[in-house]
Design an enzyme around this catalytic site. Structure first.
Site, PDB file in Angstrom:
ATOM      1  N   PRO A  21       0.760  -1.125   0.070  1.00 60.36           N
ATOM      2  CA  PRO A  21      -0.111   0.130   0.022  1.00 60.36           C
ATOM      3  C   PRO A  21       0.886   1.230  -0.079  1.00 60.36           C
ATOM      4  O   PRO A  21       1.985   1.364   0.780  1.00 60.36           O
ATOM      5  CB  PRO A  21      -0.780  -0.143   1.277  1.00 60.36           C
ATOM      6  CG  PRO A  21       0.129  -0.858   2.151  1.00 60.36           C
ATOM      7  CD  PRO A  21       0.961  -1.979   1.330  1.00 60.36           C
ATOM      8  N   MET A  22       0.523   2.299  -0.740  1.00 61.42           N
ATOM      9  CA  MET A  22       1.194   3.370  -0.974  1.00 61.42           C
ATOM     10  C   MET A  22       0.524   4.625  -1.343  1.00 61.42           C
ATOM     11  O   MET A  22      -0.007   4.652  -2.233  1.00 61.42           O
ATOM     12  CB  MET A  22       2.406   3.284  -1.943  1.00 61.42           C
ATOM     13  CG  MET A  22       3.548   2.071  -1.535  1.00 61.42           C
ATOM     14  SD  MET A  22       5.000   2.074  -2.810  1.00 61.42           S
ATOM     15  CE  MET A  22       4.092   1.017  -4.164  1.00 61.42           C
ATOM     16  N   CYS A  62       2.813   3.189   9.746  1.00 61.21           N
ATOM     17  CA  CYS A  62       2.917   4.427   9.139  1.00 61.21           C
ATOM     18  C   CYS A  62       3.449   5.494  10.270  1.00 61.21           C
ATOM     19  O   CYS A  62       2.803   5.566  11.499  1.00 61.21           O
ATOM     20  CB  CYS A  62       1.954   4.941   8.467  1.00 61.21           C
ATOM     21  SG  CYS A  62       2.050   6.634   7.869  1.00 61.21           S
ATOM     22  N   HIS A 118       7.357  -5.023   7.702  1.00 62.03           N
ATOM     23  CA  HIS A 118       8.296  -3.966   7.056  1.00 62.03           C
ATOM     24  C   HIS A 118       9.338  -3.943   8.298  1.00 62.03           C
ATOM     25  O   HIS A 118       9.440  -3.758   9.408  1.00 62.03           O
ATOM     26  CB  HIS A 118       7.620  -2.464   7.258  1.00 62.03           C
ATOM     27  CG  HIS A 118       8.838  -1.794   6.668  1.00 62.03           C
ATOM     28  ND1 HIS A 118       8.216  -0.392   6.339  1.00 62.03           N
ATOM     29  CD2 HIS A 118      10.145  -1.721   6.133  1.00 62.03           C
ATOM     30  CE1 HIS A 118       9.562   0.248   5.661  1.00 62.03           C
ATOM     31  NE2 HIS A 118      10.410  -0.724   5.747  1.00 62.03           N
ATOM     32  N   GLY A 171      12.893  -2.942   1.275  1.00 62.44           N
ATOM     33  CA  GLY A 171      14.057  -3.253   0.655  1.00 62.44           C
ATOM     34  C   GLY A 171      14.254  -4.185  -0.498  1.00 62.44           C
ATOM     35  O   GLY A 171      15.284  -4.638  -0.711  1.00 62.44           O
TER      36      GLY A 171
HETATM   37  C1  LIG Z   1       4.973   7.057  -1.368  1.00 62.67           C
HETATM   38  C2  LIG Z   1       4.808   5.987  -0.332  1.00 62.67           C
HETATM   39  C3  LIG Z   1       3.634   5.739   0.318  1.00 62.67           C
HETATM   40  C4  LIG Z   1       3.529   4.771   1.409  1.00 62.67           C
HETATM   41  N1  LIG Z   1       2.176   4.659   1.952  1.00 62.67           N
HETATM   42  C5  LIG Z   1       1.876   3.699   2.567  1.00 62.67           C
HETATM   43  C6  LIG Z   1       0.460   3.321   3.158  1.00 62.67           C
HETATM   44  O1  LIG Z   1      -0.369   4.177   2.732  1.00 62.67           O
HETATM   45  N2  LIG Z   1       0.241   2.246   3.928  1.00 62.67           N
HETATM   46  C7  LIG Z   1       1.659   1.365   4.456  1.00 62.67           C
HETATM   47  O2  LIG Z   1       1.256   0.453   5.185  1.00 62.67           O
HETATM   48  N3  LIG Z   1       2.778   1.729   3.914  1.00 62.67           N
HETATM   49  C8  LIG Z   1       2.998   2.869   3.120  1.00 62.67           C
HETATM   50  N4  LIG Z   1       4.231   3.028   2.646  1.00 62.67           N
HETATM   51  C9  LIG Z   1       5.215   2.104   2.965  1.00 62.67           C
HETATM   52  C10 LIG Z   1       5.412   0.759   2.068  1.00 62.67           C
HETATM   53  O3  LIG Z   1       4.124   0.317   2.014  1.00 62.67           O
HETATM   54  C11 LIG Z   1       6.364  -0.135   2.242  1.00 62.67           C
HETATM   55  O4  LIG Z   1       6.396  -0.539   3.560  1.00 62.67           O
HETATM   56  C12 LIG Z   1       7.823   0.636   2.332  1.00 62.67           C
HETATM   57  O5  LIG Z   1       7.929   1.206   0.960  1.00 62.67           O
HETATM   58  C13 LIG Z   1       8.920  -0.340   2.276  1.00 62.67           C
HETATM   59  O6  LIG Z   1       8.577  -1.283   1.249  1.00 62.67           O
HETATM   60  P1  LIG Z   1       9.942  -1.125  -0.083  1.00 62.67           P
HETATM   61  O7  LIG Z   1      11.324  -1.199   0.301  1.00 62.67           O
HETATM   62  O8  LIG Z   1       9.590  -2.355  -0.969  1.00 62.67           O
HETATM   63  O9  LIG Z   1       9.311   0.287  -0.816  1.00 62.67           O
HETATM   64  C14 LIG Z   1       4.341   4.002   1.620  1.00 62.67           C
HETATM   65  C15 LIG Z   1       5.529   4.206   0.901  1.00 62.67           C
HETATM   66  C16 LIG Z   1       5.787   5.081  -0.170  1.00 62.67           C
HETATM   67  C17 LIG Z   1       6.999   4.963  -0.754  1.00 62.67           C
END
Ligand SMILES: Cc1cc2nc3c(=O)[nH]c(=O)nc-3n(C[C@H](O)[C@H](O)[C@H](O)COP(=O)(O)O)c2cc1C
Length: 341
Positions: free
Chosen positions: A19-20, A102, A173, A215
């Protein structure tokens, strides 16, 4: 009341897109679904207040093609969370996920997100109440700890209490969050990753589904983690390099290889964008998610520049996506000719 719980398929969470906020809206999810049939998609975090008192249809509607899809909720008020779980089920979601990761100030002020790592009893209470009223799986996305918590103690304590309340799927995470002093962006980069601790949790509770997040940048890494864990969740990599998902159905889920090309996806997106435009959606809201489609390929820069510039106007039509593709082909062939000369 007894409700027949929907049992999760063994590989339901094997490969998830995180989710982002601001990124995984319905247009992005539709786009990703064209690239992979099997990845599990998550909405951006939505608060129960927004769902209960805001424009529910705008917030929750999704294209039926997006399934399997999970709604992520950011909240900790038991009655509101329970009501939203019920609404999510009626709306056709496959899962409700509680955000315990978050770290933003706004989220802390609302008393949800990562600060709930310190409140396992409250998360358990929400989860139990939600689980009682729906068939959907209620899952949790958490950190390994916050602030001065010791992850080796805080994470198992949190998981034990929440699992006892009925949670069977934890998306972890694998880094701490610092609630003061680091921005949300820094909180995704600075605290070190601790994959070993997540693996220990799987050894400790083999029956729980443990999904690793944080990561993971290549499918090779994803596969390595999958030899020890039930699933992986990719965030930024899936967004910035969406074509990485094109071999996931085959490589991770063992489905027959598809001969789909970027051009096929582009054609489907032209149709989708035309329909959305007729409903009043600006083309830019769709194309902004497609900028990474040619990542590291010849013509990538042309693609990004063309889409960014041409989609800017409110009058932009879906056709510009096709034109951007032609521009890529031209740029790539010029490059090849140049190299051959
Ligand atoms: C732009 C952005 C918005 C995010 N929004 C959320 C969110 O709404 N809910 C959530 O649980 N994590 C959110 N995250 C965190 C990601 O879900 C994820 O846990 C984090 O980016 C680490 O994973 P990655 O290294 O694969 O990017 C967000 C990350 C980014 C970059």
């Amino acid at each position: 009341m007894s409700i027949d719980k929907k049992s999760l398929q063994k590989d339901s969470h094997r490969f998830c897109v995180a989710p982002m906020m601001g990124w995984t809206d319905r247009h992005e999810r539709y786009f990703l679904r064209l690239i992979s049939n099997r990845v599990r998609l998550y909405t951006e975090m939505i608060t129960p207040q927004a769902i209960l008192f805001g424009d529910r249809k705008r917030l929750l509607d999704f294209n039926f093609e997006e399934n399997p899809i999970a709604l992520q909720l950011g909240g900790s008020e038991v009655l509101q969370m329970t009501e939203c779980a019920r609404i999510a089920e009626d709306w056709g979601y496959d899962e409700v996920n509680i955000n315990v990761g978050c770290p933003s100030d706004r989220v802390q002020n609302g008393y949800f997100g990562a600060c709930l790592m310190k409140e396992p009893e409250l998360v358990a209470k929400c989860l139990e109440a939600m689980d009682r009223v729906v068939k959907l799986p209620i899952t949790v996305k958490c950190r390994i700890g916050v602030d001065d918590q010791v992850p080796e103690e805080a994470l198992p304590d949190f998981m034990e209490k929440v699992a006892n309340a009925g949670c069977e799927v934890f998306i972890i995470h694998a880094r701490k969050a610092f609630l003061k002093g680091l921005s949300p962006t820094q909180n995704r980069e600075v605290p070190p990753l601790n994959y070993a601790l997540v693996e220990e949790m799987k050894e400790r509770w083999p029956k729980l589904k443990i999904i690793l997040n944080g990561g993971i940048e290549t499918l090779e890494h994803a596969r390595q983690h999958l030899s020890k864990l039930d699933g992986v969740m990719l965030g930024r990599t899936a967004y910035k390099i969406p074509w990485i998902l094109s071999i996931v159905d085959n490589l991770i889920f063992g489905e027959p290889e598809k001969c789909m090309t970027r051009k096929d996806v582009i054609e489907m997106m032209v149709n989708y964008a035309a329909t959305q435009k007729s409903l009043g959606v600006p083309i830019k809201s769709i194309t902004r998610h497609m900028l990474g489609l040619f990542h590291a390929e010849p013509g990538a820069k042309t693609w990004r520049k063309f889409l960014a510039e041409e989609a800017r106007s409110l009058d932009a039509e879906a056709e510009i996506i096709r034109h951007a593709y032609f521009a890529v082909c031209e740029a790539a062939s010029l490059k090849t000719q140049g190299e051959a000369a």
